[in-house]
Scaffold this motif. Structure first.
Motif, PDB file in Angstrom:
ATOM      1  N   GLU A  48       0.763  -1.324   0.027  1.00 25.42           N
ATOM      2  CA  GLU A  48       0.051   0.156  -0.038  1.00 25.42           C
ATOM      3  C   GLU A  48       0.989   1.281  -0.100  1.00 25.42           C
ATOM      4  O   GLU A  48       0.560   2.214  -0.588  1.00 25.42           O
ATOM      5  CB  GLU A  48      -0.987  -0.242   1.218  1.00 25.42           C
ATOM      6  CG  GLU A  48      -1.829   1.179   1.376  1.00 25.42           C
ATOM      7  CD  GLU A  48      -2.831   1.131   2.565  1.00 25.42           C
ATOM      8  OE1 GLU A  48      -3.244   2.076   3.078  1.00 25.42           O
ATOM      9  OE2 GLU A  48      -2.947   0.036   2.959  1.00 25.42           O
ATOM     10  N   ASP A  51       2.229   1.851  -3.367  1.00 25.60           N
ATOM     11  CA  ASP A  51       1.032   2.296  -4.354  1.00 25.60           C
ATOM     12  C   ASP A  51       0.809   3.719  -4.084  1.00 25.60           C
ATOM     13  O   ASP A  51       0.786   4.598  -5.035  1.00 25.60           O
ATOM     14  CB  ASP A  51      -0.227   1.494  -4.138  1.00 25.60           C
ATOM     15  CG  ASP A  51      -0.126  -0.037  -4.749  1.00 25.60           C
ATOM     16  OD1 ASP A  51       1.079  -0.212  -5.374  1.00 25.60           O
ATOM     17  OD2 ASP A  51      -0.782  -0.992  -4.043  1.00 25.60           O
ATOM     18  N   GLU A  54       3.650   6.145  -5.644  1.00 27.80           N
ATOM     19  CA  GLU A  54       3.447   6.036  -6.885  1.00 27.80           C
ATOM     20  C   GLU A  54       2.362   7.121  -7.451  1.00 27.80           C
ATOM     21  O   GLU A  54       2.273   7.757  -8.428  1.00 27.80           O
ATOM     22  CB  GLU A  54       3.101   4.706  -7.650  1.00 27.80           C
ATOM     23  CG  GLU A  54       4.413   3.826  -7.701  1.00 27.80           C
ATOM     24  CD  GLU A  54       5.527   4.306  -8.446  1.00 27.80           C
ATOM     25  OE1 GLU A  54       5.194   4.920  -9.479  1.00 27.80           O
ATOM     26  OE2 GLU A  54       6.467   4.321  -7.946  1.00 27.80           O
TER      27      GLU A  54
END
Length: 267
Positions: A48, A51, A54
């Motif tokens: 997580e 992510d 990103e």
């Protein structure tokens, strides 16, 4: 000063700073009972957190909000070199001195720091600056800050939350249960809290084990509750429990408050 707390018992619910606080109080003569009320779990760097990073890197950022020093520092340590450069032009807001220190340690510069170290004050500041059409990266630490995020979204911002750690029950619940029982039995004179999650889970654990009412009565009548700052005090205040806060949100100031207040209460 060495034995000023002789005859008093202090319960420690902290995890990370338990030994430090316990030693400071023991040196002053206190009997110390340990019962960590929560456990900090870092999110996997390839899950997580990666992510979220990103997503942060996918577009320019207008505001960065650093909520905790530990969380902000952990995020940058787990991320690559692209993150500091990407956030270099963003306006950075920090909640308190520890978050500000982590911001500077990451090579960034804060535009503003919340004097009261309260999230509500940061929210007011951001709304005053205007966030419509802006991209706001919010570093959260355990508490998902849903109301905070909702207010920014309703004001027109795109909010990108970055969660570095989660709070869970302690790995071993027995010390916490023993501490709760000791408080109910009138064997604990003071409880210093260093984090809101610990305060929240201390009360919640008692509720889940049918000891909530008895615990609150003991806390209200017999125990000095000392919270390191207003953020930590929030769940205690919400429960309607009396508490004290030192003039500075520091561990040493918290210990000093307990050291000064306990003998006065006894007198």
């Amino acid at each position: 000063m060495q034995d000023v707390l002789s005859g008093f018992t202090v319960g420690i619910t902290a995890e990370r700073k338990a030994e430090e606080i316990g030693n400071l109080l023991a040196r002053r003569g206190a009997r110390v009972l340990f019962g960590a009320a929560m456990h900090t779990v870092p999110l996997p760097e390839d899950g997580e957190l990666a992510d979220a990073t990103e997503r942060v890197l996918s577009a320019p950022v207008d505001f960065v909000v650093a909520i905790t020093g530990m969380g902000f520092r952990g995020w940058f340590e787990a991320s690559g070199e692209a993150l500091p450069a990407h956030l270099g032009d963003a306006r950075v807001v920090a909640r308190g001195a520890k978050a500000k220190g982590a911001v500077r340690g990451a090579g960034l510069r804060e535009e503003w720091t919340s004097p009261s170290e309260e999230s509500a004050e940061i929210l007011d500041y951001l709304l005053e600056q205007g966030v419509a059409g802006k991209r706001v990266v919010l570093q959260v630490h355990g508490d998902p800050m849903l109301e905070f995020r909702r207010a920014l979204t309703e004001a027109g911002a795109e909010v990108v939350p970055v969660t570095v750690y989660r709070w869970t029950d302690p790995v071993d619940l027995e010390p916490l249960d023993r501490l709760i029982d000791a408080v109910i039995a009138g064997e604990v004179d003071a409880l210093p809290f260093t984090s809101a999650p610990a305060a929240t889970n201390f009360l919640a654990r008692a509720d889940r084990t049918d000891r909530g009412e008895a615990l609150r009565k003991a806390l209200r009548d017999d125990v000095l509750i000392a919270c390191v700052g207003p953020v930590t005090a929030a769940p205690i205040a919400k429960a309607g429990l009396p508490h004290a806060i030192p003039d500075r949100a520091r561990t040493a100031a918290l210990v000093r408050l307990v050291t000064e207040e306990l003998p006065n209460r006894d007198a």
